[in-house]
Design a protein around this motif. Sequence first.
Motif, short mmCIF file in Angstrom:
data_model
loop_
_atom_site.label_atom_id
_atom_site.label_comp_id
_atom_site.label_asym_id
_atom_site.label_seq_id
_atom_site.Cartn_x
_atom_site.Cartn_y
_atom_site.Cartn_z
N ARG A 29 6.28 8.93 -3.28
CA ARG A 29 8.19 8.06 -3.68
C ARG A 29 8.39 9.12 -3.09
O ARG A 29 8.59 10.37 -2.70
CB ARG A 29 7.71 8.66 -5.57
CG ARG A 29 7.47 7.97 -6.64
CD ARG A 29 8.01 8.37 -8.09
NE ARG A 29 8.78 6.40 -7.91
CZ ARG A 29 8.86 5.61 -8.25
NH1 ARG A 29 7.30 4.76 -7.81
NH2 ARG A 29 9.97 5.13 -8.27
N CYS A 45 10.14 12.99 -7.12
CA CYS A 45 9.83 12.38 -6.38
C CYS A 45 8.83 13.06 -5.34
O CYS A 45 9.59 14.53 -5.67
CB CYS A 45 11.15 11.63 -5.38
SG CYS A 45 11.78 10.05 -6.16
N ASP A 46 8.41 12.64 -4.87
CA ASP A 46 7.26 13.36 -2.94
C ASP A 46 8.60 14.09 -2.53
O ASP A 46 8.60 15.30 -2.19
CB ASP A 46 6.46 12.80 -2.89
CG ASP A 46 5.34 12.30 -3.96
OD1 ASP A 46 4.80 12.77 -4.24
OD2 ASP A 46 5.61 11.33 -4.38
N SER A 54 -9.39 2.61 -7.91
CA SER A 54 -8.15 2.68 -8.10
C SER A 54 -7.60 3.02 -6.64
O SER A 54 -8.10 3.91 -5.44
CB SER A 54 -7.71 3.78 -8.93
OG SER A 54 -7.80 4.81 -8.99
N GLU A 55 -6.16 2.22 -6.37
CA GLU A 55 -5.91 2.89 -5.40
C GLU A 55 -5.37 3.93 -5.35
O GLU A 55 -5.20 4.37 -6.14
CB GLU A 55 -4.73 1.85 -4.96
CG GLU A 55 -5.32 0.85 -4.40
CD GLU A 55 -3.92 -0.32 -4.34
OE1 GLU A 55 -2.75 0.35 -3.26
OE2 GLU A 55 -3.52 -1.42 -4.01
N PRO A 56 -5.42 4.74 -3.83
CA PRO A 56 -4.43 6.13 -4.17
C PRO A 56 -3.26 5.98 -4.22
O PRO A 56 -2.13 5.00 -4.11
CB PRO A 56 -4.64 6.50 -2.94
CG PRO A 56 -5.50 5.50 -1.77
CD PRO A 56 -5.41 4.59 -3.12
N ARG A 57 -2.69 7.49 -5.49
CA ARG A 57 -0.97 6.62 -5.27
C ARG A 57 -0.33 7.39 -4.27
O ARG A 57 -0.69 7.39 -3.58
CB ARG A 57 -0.77 8.08 -6.88
CG ARG A 57 0.65 8.38 -6.91
CD ARG A 57 0.46 9.54 -7.55
NE ARG A 57 0.74 10.79 -6.77
CZ ARG A 57 2.28 10.66 -6.39
NH1 ARG A 57 3.09 9.73 -6.85
NH2 ARG A 57 2.12 12.24 -5.62
N LYS A 58 0.75 6.28 -4.54
CA LYS A 58 1.72 6.02 -3.82
C LYS A 58 2.48 6.67 -3.81
O LYS A 58 2.93 7.75 -4.65
CB LYS A 58 2.46 5.08 -3.36
CG LYS A 58 1.64 3.20 -3.14
CD LYS A 58 2.25 2.15 -3.24
CE LYS A 58 2.37 1.23 -2.58
NZ LYS A 58 3.65 0.05 -2.50
N GLN A 77 11.58 8.81 -11.80
CA GLN A 77 11.07 9.74 -12.11
C GLN A 77 11.22 10.77 -10.56
O GLN A 77 11.43 10.81 -9.95
CB GLN A 77 9.77 9.58 -12.24
CG GLN A 77 9.35 8.46 -10.89
CD GLN A 77 7.66 7.87 -11.34
OE1 GLN A 77 7.62 6.65 -11.28
NE2 GLN A 77 7.18 8.23 -10.60
N ASP A 117 6.10 3.90 -2.27
CA ASP A 117 7.41 3.60 -3.11
C ASP A 117 8.68 4.36 -2.46
O ASP A 117 9.12 5.13 -2.54
CB ASP A 117 7.50 3.53 -4.63
CG ASP A 117 6.03 2.19 -4.86
OD1 ASP A 117 5.69 1.11 -4.33
OD2 ASP A 117 4.88 3.27 -4.90
#
Lengths: 623, 189
Positions: B8, B55-56, B2-6, B53, B39
């Motif tokens: 936010r 966010c980072d 799976s792609e690394p999580r983007k 949701q 994202d």
Amino acid sequence: MVEAHSTGNGVAAPKDARNSRAITGICDRFGNDPHRMLDILRAVQDRFRWISPTAMETIAEATGLTRIAVEGVASFYSFLSLEPKGAITIRLCDDIVDRFAGLDDVVKSFEDELGIKLGTTSVDGRFSLEYTPCIGMCDQAPAAMINDIVVTRLTKEKARSIARALQSEARPQDLISPQFDALSPYERVTMAVDSNIKHAGEVLLGPVPRDAGLEKASVLQPEQIVAEVEASGLRGCGGAGFTTGAKWRLAAAEADTDRFVFCNADEGEPGTFKDRVLLTERADLLIEGMTIAARAVGASEGLIYLRGEYVYLQEHLESVLTERRTRGVLGTDIMGKAGFDFDIRVQMGAGAYICGEEGALISSCEGLPGEPKTRPPYPVNRGYLGHPTVVNNVETFCHAARILDRGDEWFHAIGTKGSHGTKLFSVSGDCLNPGVYELPYGLSVAELLRMVSGEDAAAVLVGGPSGTMISRDSFQRKLTFDDLATGGAIIVFSGKRNILEIVEYYMSFFVHESCGYCTPCRVGNVFLQKAIQKFRKGNADSSDIDYLRDLSATIIETSRCGLGVTSPNPILSTLENFPLVYSAVSKKSEDGMKATFDIQSAIEEARGIAKRRSYIFDRDYGK
Amino acid sequence: MSEPRKARIATTSLAGCFGCHMAILDIDERLIELLKLVDIDRSPLTDIKRFTQRCDIGIIEGGCCNEENVHVLRDFRRNCDVLIALGQCAIMGGLPAMRNAIMHSDDPLRECLEEAYISGPYLRNTTHNIPNDPALPLMLDKVYSCADVVEIDYQIPGCAPSGDVIYSALSRLLAGKFHGFDRETIRFD
Ligand SMILES: Cc1cc2nc3c(=O)[nH]c(=O)nc-3n(C[C@H](O)[C@H](O)[C@H](O)COP(=O)(O)O)c2cc1C
Ligand code: SF4
Ligand code: FES
């Protein structure tokens, strides 16, 4: 039209002409010399109770300066006023010591009786009532100046009766004694102010033979005098502690025909009043010491820079100077030695702490605003009017005279290594026996507190606001140059006192007294004071402690003179010695939200303007 | 695989001029690279008004001049792991904080509004009123920096910060290698 105009002025014109003659007369009296600007302005202030724009023009013309140059000086000093002041100006010392001693009641009495608020002048022009920083009467606080007179140990009753007496035409002098005019200058001083000598040491306050030091010095070569003072280990008593012998040697070594010996009697550091006592009780010794210094460095002119607050001592000093001239120990051919010429003039200051800084003191004597000078050159190299100038504290000169009498070894043996001789301590605040103590260097604060019956102390401010505030666990520290250095101020605070209130007061003192030349000192101290207010209101968090430290470091690093360099000390020394005081009132953020931000008070003003409540922060919005 | 999580990212403009958001666009074509890594959640750039949701990273332009700014800023603090104050207004109040200079008044806010809407010499305000629609948030007594109101993790200085500075900060932050700026990049004289 033309005629109407001239009659319109007709009434005022003779008075204007008379006033302007009076002012030119004053300028004449000081030789129209711009270097005597401070004396000229003081005289005009005394006579007219202010320095009016026309007065400034007249003075400018007489002294060959621009009006703006005159205004620059007039606006600098707090005892000179650009607005009319009352015929009787009452200046109450508003130092923290006086506040703790009941200043508020005293203020209220004066306000009630005179019918004016503090900071104002009565409509009939008879009275002004204002605050002034420490006037050097801390051992008998609350204290006030009434024109040139000092009154001490004020209570609300005493203040009332003073105000009433003044209202029924008593002169300020009459408050001291009904027989004031018949008293000798010395009696006038001591009737007004107690010397409060609580402990006499063997150097200064014990018995002192008259002119014994000068007699020995008059047969020594200048170089021998310098060597003796140097060998004694004497260090300056004004605060910085520079070796006195070395200072004299530097001045003597300059190739110049004119040299000057200045005595720093500005004693502005809040909590310091030992020079007041020496000027009262040991004026002869001081002048003897200056005369010895003059011989050592080859000076023929000297000057005592007396702080404006001590104007009540001026007459006494003048009389001692006159008496010494008559006795042949001042003036020409001193002690019968042909060519040993030295005379002294008293230069009055006008209410500026910064003028105790030696460069500012010299500026002030030159007729300039009392701003420090950029160093180097140092005063010993190029001081007053560009000539080598020795500036020493009152106590330093007194010690020097005693050293010449008793010898360097005698002096060197007293005290501790690096801090030789005795020191005068001015003790005030929360103790039973405030006053002046002459003690050898090396005592601990705890030992001193026992002597002054101040064992309840929770904090002691050593050296005044520019010094160090210490807490109980540091009371074993020693009063020496290497540990706790002090120009002599020891202010005792009991556990009842609020440390942050004390700190805030002293920051307001530095804000008031900064000469304004360096932005970090002029502006930075305002910010420091505001930051302390934030703590006192409970709106500060730990980042404000970092802010205090950072800003203090900037002010210290970028200020030109000692005022700026020491002004953060009340904060830095309490941060170090009373950290709990700060952390107790600091708030911690919760979940990333600053507890120091209060939305309710932030929108209160807008609620009033918009005449509605908040749809976000008022739960009852819309109801 | 799976792609690394983007990551936010959310952004907002409080009491700012949108200049800092324009500066974000000055990242230019590198935006395409950046968008491979992130994202964008709530932001004027996406026109999403609420957090969808957690966010980072939250990026704040502007300080707080009214109650809504405080409300939004606190919402960002609650919903973002890392908060960045972008530009001088967010960092220390900036130009809007000029009104904080009105301090020797009992009612500084009123004095400011009156000059702005009623008594100022260059005004043409035919209503002679200070705007007071119920939908307008109440103003604060003075302009606050973001750090006065919430904990701020990073500051990107500048008025506005250049696209380069923003890009370098964001890309290093995303790579876990952001440790502040060296002096030369944030020298303005
Ligand atoms: C702000 C400031 C105020 C000072 N006030 C005094 C003072 O009132 N009396 C004094 O003797 N020295 C004062 N000093 C120290 C003088 O600059 C100078 O060091 C001192 O007069 C030298 O004399 P001494 O070597 O005998 O101490 C002050 C220094 C500063 C920076
Ligand atoms: S440090 Fe302060 S008092 Fe000293 S020269 Fe600068 S502004 Fe004046
Ligand atoms: S005279 Fe008031 S504190 Fe010194």
